[in-house]
Design a protein around this motif. Sequence first.
Motif, PDB file in Angstrom:
ATOM      1  N   SER A 108       1.023  -1.481  -0.168  1.00  0.00           N
ATOM      2  CA  SER A 108      -0.127  -0.027   0.019  1.00  0.00           C
ATOM      3  C   SER A 108       0.700   1.196  -0.015  1.00  0.00           C
ATOM      4  CB  SER A 108      -1.083  -0.046   1.060  1.00  0.00           C
ATOM      5  OG  SER A 108      -0.212   0.083   2.456  1.00  0.00           O
ATOM      6  N   ILE A 109       0.308   2.273  -0.476  1.00  0.00           N
ATOM      7  CA  ILE A 109       0.935   3.675  -0.657  1.00  0.00           C
ATOM      8  C   ILE A 109       0.062   4.777   0.119  1.00  0.00           C
ATOM      9  CG2 ILE A 109       2.094   5.538  -1.844  1.00  0.00           C
ATOM     10  CD1 ILE A 109       2.173   3.077  -4.379  1.00  0.00           C
ATOM     11  N   SER A 110       0.507   5.462   0.852  1.00  0.00           N
ATOM     12  CA  SER A 110      -0.237   6.682   1.413  1.00  0.00           C
ATOM     13  C   SER A 110       0.395   7.811   1.705  1.00  0.00           C
ATOM     14  CB  SER A 110      -0.664   6.122   3.146  1.00  0.00           C
ATOM     15  OG  SER A 110       0.588   6.099   3.916  1.00  0.00           O
ATOM     16  N   SER A 111      -0.662   8.957   1.889  1.00  0.00           N
ATOM     17  CA  SER A 111      -0.157  10.197   1.987  1.00  0.00           C
ATOM     18  C   SER A 111      -0.893  10.645   3.264  1.00  0.00           C
ATOM     19  CB  SER A 111      -0.468  11.100   0.797  1.00  0.00           C
ATOM     20  OG  SER A 111      -1.878  11.314   0.537  1.00  0.00           O
ATOM     21  N   ASN A 112      -0.047  11.464   4.247  1.00  0.00           N
ATOM     22  CA  ASN A 112      -0.781  11.917   5.287  1.00  0.00           C
ATOM     23  C   ASN A 112      -0.319  13.271   5.336  1.00  0.00           C
ATOM     24  OD1 ASN A 112      -1.313   8.997   6.514  1.00  0.00           O
ATOM     25  ND2 ASN A 112       0.757   9.031   5.781  1.00  0.00           N
ATOM     26  N   ALA A 113      -1.282  14.346   5.761  1.00  0.00           N
ATOM     27  CA  ALA A 113      -0.797  15.699   5.558  1.00  0.00           C
ATOM     28  C   ALA A 113      -1.637  16.292   6.910  1.00  0.00           C
ATOM     29  CB  ALA A 113      -1.270  16.212   4.455  1.00  0.00           C
ATOM     30  N   THR A 114      -1.130  17.655   7.097  1.00  0.00           N
ATOM     31  CA  THR A 114      -1.794  18.517   7.873  1.00  0.00           C
ATOM     32  C   THR A 114      -1.085  19.790   7.942  1.00  0.00           C
ATOM     33  OG1 THR A 114      -2.568  18.562  10.336  1.00  0.00           O
ATOM     34  CG2 THR A 114      -0.298  18.368   9.903  1.00  0.00           C
ATOM     35  N   ASN A 115      -1.863  20.827   8.302  1.00  0.00           N
ATOM     36  CA  ASN A 115      -1.509  22.253   8.070  1.00  0.00           C
ATOM     37  C   ASN A 115      -0.211  22.548   8.708  1.00  0.00           C
ATOM     38  OD1 ASN A 115      -2.601  25.092   7.394  1.00  0.00           O
ATOM     39  ND2 ASN A 115      -2.131  25.298   9.651  1.00  0.00           N
ATOM     40  N   VAL A 116       0.502  23.431   8.194  1.00  0.00           N
ATOM     41  CA  VAL A 116       1.500  23.800   8.761  1.00  0.00           C
ATOM     42  C   VAL A 116       1.700  25.405   8.551  1.00  0.00           C
ATOM     43  CG1 VAL A 116       2.881  21.825   9.177  1.00  0.00           C
ATOM     44  CG2 VAL A 116       3.365  23.324   7.087  1.00  0.00           C
ATOM     45  N   ILE A 117       2.542  26.243   9.357  1.00  0.00           N
ATOM     46  CA  ILE A 117       2.913  27.632   8.855  1.00  0.00           C
ATOM     47  C   ILE A 117       4.373  27.434   8.513  1.00  0.00           C
ATOM     48  CG2 ILE A 117       3.546  29.921   9.835  1.00  0.00           C
ATOM     49  CD1 ILE A 117       1.011  29.426  11.981  1.00  0.00           C
ATOM     50  N   HIS A 118       4.788  28.075   7.263  1.00  0.00           N
ATOM     51  CA  HIS A 118       5.927  27.935   6.738  1.00  0.00           C
ATOM     52  C   HIS A 118       6.597  29.446   6.408  1.00  0.00           C
ATOM     53  CE1 HIS A 118       9.489  26.795   4.317  1.00  0.00           C
ATOM     54  NE2 HIS A 118       9.462  25.560   4.960  1.00  0.00           N
ATOM     55  N   PRO A 119       7.840  29.622   7.287  1.00  0.00           N
ATOM     56  CA  PRO A 119       8.396  31.070   6.931  1.00  0.00           C
ATOM     57  C   PRO A 119       8.577  31.400   5.389  1.00  0.00           C
ATOM     58  CG  PRO A 119      10.087  29.714   7.809  1.00  0.00           C
ATOM     59  CD  PRO A 119       8.777  28.806   7.699  1.00  0.00           C
ATOM     60  N   SER A 120       8.780  30.773   4.561  1.00  0.00           N
ATOM     61  CA  SER A 120       8.926  30.950   3.066  1.00  0.00           C
ATOM     62  C   SER A 120       7.628  31.198   2.426  1.00  0.00           C
ATOM     63  CB  SER A 120       9.726  30.141   2.312  1.00  0.00           C
ATOM     64  OG  SER A 120       9.180  28.883   2.065  1.00  0.00           O
TER      65      SER A 120
END
Length: 144
Positions: A108-120
């Motif tokens: 199986s292949i998965s993507s897992n994501a969540t919001n972040v604040i990035h300085p750039s």
Amino acid sequence: FTPLQIFFLLLQNDVVVSWRPSSEFPGNVYKGEGIVSGSPEKVWECLKPVPNGLRVKWDSNVKKFELLEQIMEDISICRTVTPSAAMGIIAPRDFVDVILIKQHEDGSISSNATNVIHPSCPSQPGYVRGFNHACGCICIPITG
């Protein structure tokens, strides 16, 4: 099958979408499930969150996908841009997420994501900064 053919097969097959109230935020959690005749790798080509990937070509809700930082081989920080909707009533949005892509031993292949604040990538003119709660997708091989 090509990746786009696999995606269109998914559209032609039964897809079940379910939801429930979230226990973590006001709103609902959604899950879509379907079976596609193809390997997880080929299906993944249609879904994977990468710049210049197939997702931008077939998903009208994804206008642009940008890599902001490659943290490790399987972890990146990306910006996703969505177009305006409802004849311009809903403004274009952008989302900045940390994404983990993982290939599991079972194939199986998965993507897992969540919001972040990035300085750039501060909020940008012309876009409403969106906030993604934990989300992702998974392609799981099945027998038969």
